[in-house]
Design an enzyme around this catalytic site. Structure first.
Site, mmCIF file in Angstrom:
data_model
loop_
_atom_site.group_PDB
_atom_site.id
_atom_site.type_symbol
_atom_site.label_atom_id
_atom_site.label_comp_id
_atom_site.label_asym_id
_atom_site.label_seq_id
_atom_site.Cartn_x
_atom_site.Cartn_y
_atom_site.Cartn_z
ATOM 1 N N ARG A 123 -0.335 -9.875 -10.338
ATOM 2 C CA ARG A 123 -0.324 -8.566 -10.721
ATOM 3 C C ARG A 123 0.986 -8.013 -10.859
ATOM 4 N NH1 ARG A 123 -5.736 -6.815 -8.504
ATOM 5 N NH2 ARG A 123 -5.517 -5.236 -8.716
ATOM 6 N N SER A 171 -3.138 5.319 -8.418
ATOM 7 C CA SER A 171 -3.368 4.457 -8.125
ATOM 8 C C SER A 171 -4.168 4.908 -6.289
ATOM 9 C CB SER A 171 -2.361 3.122 -8.053
ATOM 10 O OG SER A 171 -2.685 2.301 -7.107
ATOM 11 N N ASP A 316 -13.101 0.982 -10.917
ATOM 12 C CA ASP A 316 -14.351 -0.215 -10.872
ATOM 13 C C ASP A 316 -15.177 -0.638 -11.702
ATOM 14 O OD1 ASP A 316 -11.889 -1.733 -9.345
ATOM 15 O OD2 ASP A 316 -12.772 -0.659 -7.346
ATOM 16 N N LYS A 343 -5.929 -5.561 -13.742
ATOM 17 C CA LYS A 343 -7.085 -5.448 -12.312
ATOM 18 C C LYS A 343 -6.631 -7.201 -12.473
ATOM 19 C CE LYS A 343 -7.566 -1.537 -11.517
ATOM 20 N NZ LYS A 343 -7.348 -0.634 -10.446
ATOM 21 N N ARG A 389 -15.971 -8.647 -10.647
ATOM 22 C CA ARG A 389 -16.640 -7.812 -11.487
ATOM 23 C C ARG A 389 -16.951 -7.971 -12.903
ATOM 24 N NH1 ARG A 389 -16.195 -3.392 -7.885
ATOM 25 N NH2 ARG A 389 -14.256 -3.642 -6.626
HETATM 26 C C1 S3P Z 1 -8.539 0.183 -4.281
HETATM 27 C C2 S3P Z 1 -8.136 1.277 -5.514
HETATM 28 C C3 S3P Z 1 -8.479 0.829 -6.726
HETATM 29 C C4 S3P Z 1 -8.999 0.181 -7.343
HETATM 30 C C5 S3P Z 1 -9.501 -1.622 -6.379
HETATM 31 C C6 S3P Z 1 -9.349 -0.748 -5.121
HETATM 32 C C7 S3P Z 1 -8.904 0.982 -3.138
HETATM 33 O O1 S3P Z 1 -7.340 -0.150 -7.043
HETATM 34 O O2 S3P Z 1 -9.618 -0.462 -8.494
HETATM 35 O O3 S3P Z 1 -10.675 -2.045 -6.080
HETATM 36 O O4 S3P Z 1 -9.824 0.626 -2.317
HETATM 37 O O5 S3P Z 1 -7.614 1.523 -2.869
HETATM 38 P P1 S3P Z 1 -5.573 1.156 -7.863
HETATM 39 O O6 S3P Z 1 -5.739 2.158 -6.674
HETATM 40 O O7 S3P Z 1 -4.340 -0.127 -8.129
HETATM 41 O O8 S3P Z 1 -6.684 1.672 -9.085
#
Ligand code: S3P
Length: 426
Positions: A123, A171, A316, A343, A389
């Site tokens: 990733r 993000s 999510d 993801k 998920r």
């Molecule tokens: C999260 C942010 C999201 C999400 C992840 C948890 C977090 O990712 O998909 O499961 O706790 O800040 P991104 O911020 O990279 O989209």
């Protein structure tokens, strides 16, 4: 080669239940990280740890020398002034752990290397290292990916500089990494984001006494010392989404005390747009986070179009929303969801595969997907590709299908929701 076992899921005729889901994964990561860096004192967190992702954060902090005790749905964390050095920290499957730890450690005078499991090592991590380098951090990735190597900066106490940081990718992990570094910066940090993402870090920093101000899309953080707190963590609303979808398809499910923070609960609006009858009751505050009991009642589902500006708010929950789309009648479309490709699996593809494996019709279109809803799925054998998920979405889809079926590598649900199958089969 390891043979992964197949979890079989029977068709459920009717469901009526009230459940309590473990602690919100996003909020608990932050509570563990902030509790670890308070200036002095012990933070007490009331939370049932939901899965391995949170444990990855907890173990990493313990390895760094933080005194953390887990006892009976309580976590005690004693703030630590100086971390252990020269460590290899395994973030397992948790992107949140890796990205947020990168920010935190970049400004704390440590030598550390961050690695993860096969999925996490694929990733993108340059998105976080690029921002931290702009703040003056000494952090490196390899061709954009982990291992991430962090070294002390040349500034006193290994501080970063801070400054103006423009975050172009929607993000919360990136925003949080910058904020965690900014706590130990020489100057203030000003973040400008294009899109609002989950704001748990901002809320929790305020609760821990940081000097932080948010205005529209910008956040200003002064270097701050934190004070120990007592925190009650809401139940995880993203995990609740699976059971609320089950209620919407097969009867009635209530999830107690789930976070209804507006940056997380937008999937409830989407469910309502699809025709799901929802009840939101017993609203209360857990610290700076709002919670409520949410009930979903069996309803006839309508197809939907989801636009790119909505995607960050349901990032999510899109896998389980896609299952609802398969159970609606008509064509549903999701646009501008390219982030799903990076993801835990390429979720654009794995969502579509899951639906097709069960006799439904779906396809990837550019940076999104479409589902030709028939109002039912027949069932069959599918695979999670080690994406928690996807495994849980598949389980709900099979429980509501005509014949049920099986999921290969379903045990990965324990990454975020270790008692998912107990609650489903109870
Ligand atoms: C999260 C942010 C999201 C999400 C992840 C948890 C977090 O990712 O998909 O499961 O706790 O800040 P991104 O911020 O990279 O989209």
């Amino acid at each position: 080669m390891i043979q992964l076992s197949t979890k079989y899921i029977k068709r459920i005729e009717h469901v009526e239940k009230t459940i309590t889901i473990p602690a919100d994964k996003s909020i608990l990561h932050r509570a563990i990280l902030l509790g670890s860096i308070v200036d002095n004192g012990t933070t007490k967190i009331y939370a049932e740890i939901g899965g391995e992702d949170n444990l990855a954060t907890l173990y990493a902090m313990q390895k760094l020398g933080v005194n953390i005790i887990v006892e009976n749905k309580k976590i005690y964390i004693k703030g630590c002034k100086k971390f252990n050095n020269n460590l290899l920290l395994n973030c397992q499957n948790s992107g949140t752990t890796m990205r947020m730890l990168s920010g935190l450690l970049s400004a704390r005078n440590v030598y550390a290397t961050l690695v993860g499991d096969a999925s996490l090592m694929q990733r993108p991590m340059n998105r976080v290292s690029d921002l931290l380098v702009k703040m003056g951090a000494n952090i490196q990735v390899v061709n954009g990916f982990a291992p991430i190597t962090i070294q002390p900066t040349k500034n006193a106490n290994g501080k970063v500089i801070g400054g103006n940081i423009d975050i172009k990718i929607a993000s919360a992990q990136l925003k949080s990494a910058v904020l965690l570094a900014g706590l130990n910066a020489i100057e203030k940090t000003i973040i400008v984001q294009n899109v609002q993402t989950r704001d748990h870090t901002e809320r929790m920093l305020l609760a821990f006494g940081a000097d932080i101000q948010t205005r529209d899309m910008s956040i200003e953080l002064q270097p701050s010392k934190l004070r120990a707190q007592n925190l009650q963590i809401p139940s995880d609303c993203s995990s609740a989404a699976f059971f609320l979808a089950l209620g919407a398809l097969k009867g009635k499910v209530t999830c107690k005390n789930i976070s209804i923070n507006a940056t997380r609960s937008y999937y409830l609006d989407i469910m309502q747009r699809m025709g799901v009858a929802l009840q939101v009751e017993n609203k209360q505050m857990y610290g700076n986070e709002e919670v409520a009991d949410v009930t979903a009642i069996q309803s006839n589902l309508k197809n939907i179009q989801i636009m790119s500006d909505e995607v960050p708010k349901i990032i999510d929950e899109l896998p389980i929303l896609a299952i609802l789309m398969a159970y609606a009648k008509g064509k549903s479309e999701v646009f501008g969801a390219g982030e799903l490709k990076v993801k835990e699996s390429n979720r654009l593809q794995t969502i579509v595969n899951t639906i097709c494996d069960m006799g439904g019709q779906a396809r990837v279109i550019d940076d999104g997907f479409e589902v030709m809803g028939k109002g039912y799925l027949s069932g069959g054998i599918t695979q999670s590709l080690h994406d928690h998920r996807i495994a849980m979405s598949a389980a709900i889809a099979l429980a509501c299908s005509q014949n049920g079926g099986g999921i290969k590598d379903a045990a990965c649900v324990s990454i975020s929701f270790k008692n998912f199958f107990d609650l489903l089969e109870r």
